[in-house]
Scaffold this active site. Structure first.
Site, PDB file in Angstrom:
ATOM      1  N   SER A  94      -2.335   2.680   9.939  1.00  0.00           N
ATOM      2  CA  SER A  94      -3.119   3.757   9.353  1.00  0.00           C
ATOM      3  C   SER A  94      -4.097   4.364  10.360  1.00  0.00           C
ATOM      4  CB  SER A  94      -3.828   3.227   8.098  1.00  0.00           C
ATOM      5  OG  SER A  94      -4.309   4.273   7.295  1.00  0.00           O
ATOM      6  N   ASP A 216       4.773   7.369   0.376  1.00  0.00           N
ATOM      7  CA  ASP A 216       3.432   6.944   0.781  1.00  0.00           C
ATOM      8  C   ASP A 216       2.444   8.040   0.414  1.00  0.00           C
ATOM      9  OD1 ASP A 216       1.075   6.167   2.040  1.00  0.00           O
ATOM     10  OD2 ASP A 216       2.007   5.698   3.958  1.00  0.00           O
ATOM     11  N   HIS A 244       1.462   2.313   1.244  1.00  0.00           N
ATOM     12  CA  HIS A 244       0.917   2.603   2.565  1.00  0.00           C
ATOM     13  C   HIS A 244       0.867   1.376   3.476  1.00  0.00           C
ATOM     14  CE1 HIS A 244      -1.251   5.008   5.437  1.00  0.00           C
ATOM     15  NE2 HIS A 244      -2.361   4.282   5.370  1.00  0.00           N
TER      16      HIS A 244
END
Length: 271
Positions: A94, A216, A244
């Protein structure tokens, strides 16, 4: 204060190349446990917590330094200098993907490759870019977080995790969010969701694997396609997953894709 205590650094495994694992927002290094054993036979693996997360030294959190992702990128550079040997591959989740990009830009050549899981250079839609959120959506998200962090965490963590058939993972992420000191989490969320690193990723030539889930909410496939288009040595791999955090919910699919990408370094280690 030592670097080890600042970022709760742990080093395991052996190899002539180094994997540095960098976690995402609301997480800590324990989220890598589904993957880490897979790589310690071939690589030196460095785990750490971003300052303000996990078991990092909260006394090292300086609001001015961490008011942009550059502060975290400086820390990553420090960790590479102190702990890495041989080629360095940064495996990031991320927002840490952009921290890795910034560290790469700060010291070209220090990082030999990136594995980015659910990366996004910008979360906000614009005229020629799909980030997944409208600006007003981000403002609303941050306002809710500011007014009720624990409530936001309990609501959003399961949505972010996805993995509808694995409720224990949603509970784990919720607990991780709730353990984070709220004022630090609020600032990091604002820094994360308001960031725009499109200029930093454009033209980045470091070999990069982009790993994204098929579904996602945080990083839609359009973002992965954008990154693949603007980074000339990148490869997009889409794994069958909802959520995610595919490194937690479908670790075997992730390890297979990462293995294929890391073959040049694995072969060097074997030699």
């Amino acid at each position: 204060m030592s670097l080890q205590s600042r970022n709760n650094v742990k080093v395991i495994g052996e190899g002539s190349a180094t994997l540095i694992l960098s976690h995402g927002f609301g997480c800590d290094q324990t989220m890598w446990r589904y993957l880490v054993d897979h790589f310690t036979g071939h690589f030196k693996v460095v785990l750490y917590d971003l300052v303000g997360a996990g078991q990092s030294d909260l006394g090292a959190y300086v609001r001015q330094k961490y008011d942009s992702l550059a502060g975290y990128a400086q820390d990553l550079g420090d960790i590479i200098d102190e702990y890495a040997c041989g080629p360095v591959i940064v495996v990031s989740h991320s927002v840490s993907s952009m921290i890795g990009v910034l560290a790469d830009r700060m010291s070209p050549g220090k990082i030999d490759a990136h594995v980015m899981i659910g990366p996004s250079p910008c979360y906000i839609d614009s005229d020629n870019y799909v980030g997944g959120f409208k600006l007003e959506d981000i403002h609303s998200l941050l306002d809710t977080l500011d007014s009720n962090y624990l409530g936001w965490s309990s609501t959003m963590a399961p949505v972010i995790m996805g993995a509808p058939g694995q409720p224990a993972l949603s509970e784990e992420l919720t607990n991780s969010f709730c353990r984070t000191e709220p004022e630090i989490a609020k600032q990091f969320a604002r820094v994360t969701f308001m960031s725009d690193n499109r200029k930093d990723v454009a033209g980045l030539t470091t070999p990069t694997l982009i790993l994204q889930s098929a579904d996602d909410l945080i990083a839609p496939i359009a973002v992965g396609k954008y990154l693949e288009a603007v980074m000339p040595n990148s490869t997009l791999c889409i794994v069958a997953n909802v959520g995610h955090c595919p490194h937690m919910s479908v670790p075997s699919a992730c390890s297979e894709a990462i293995d294929n990408f890391l073959l040049p370094w694995t072969a060097a280690n074997a030699g």
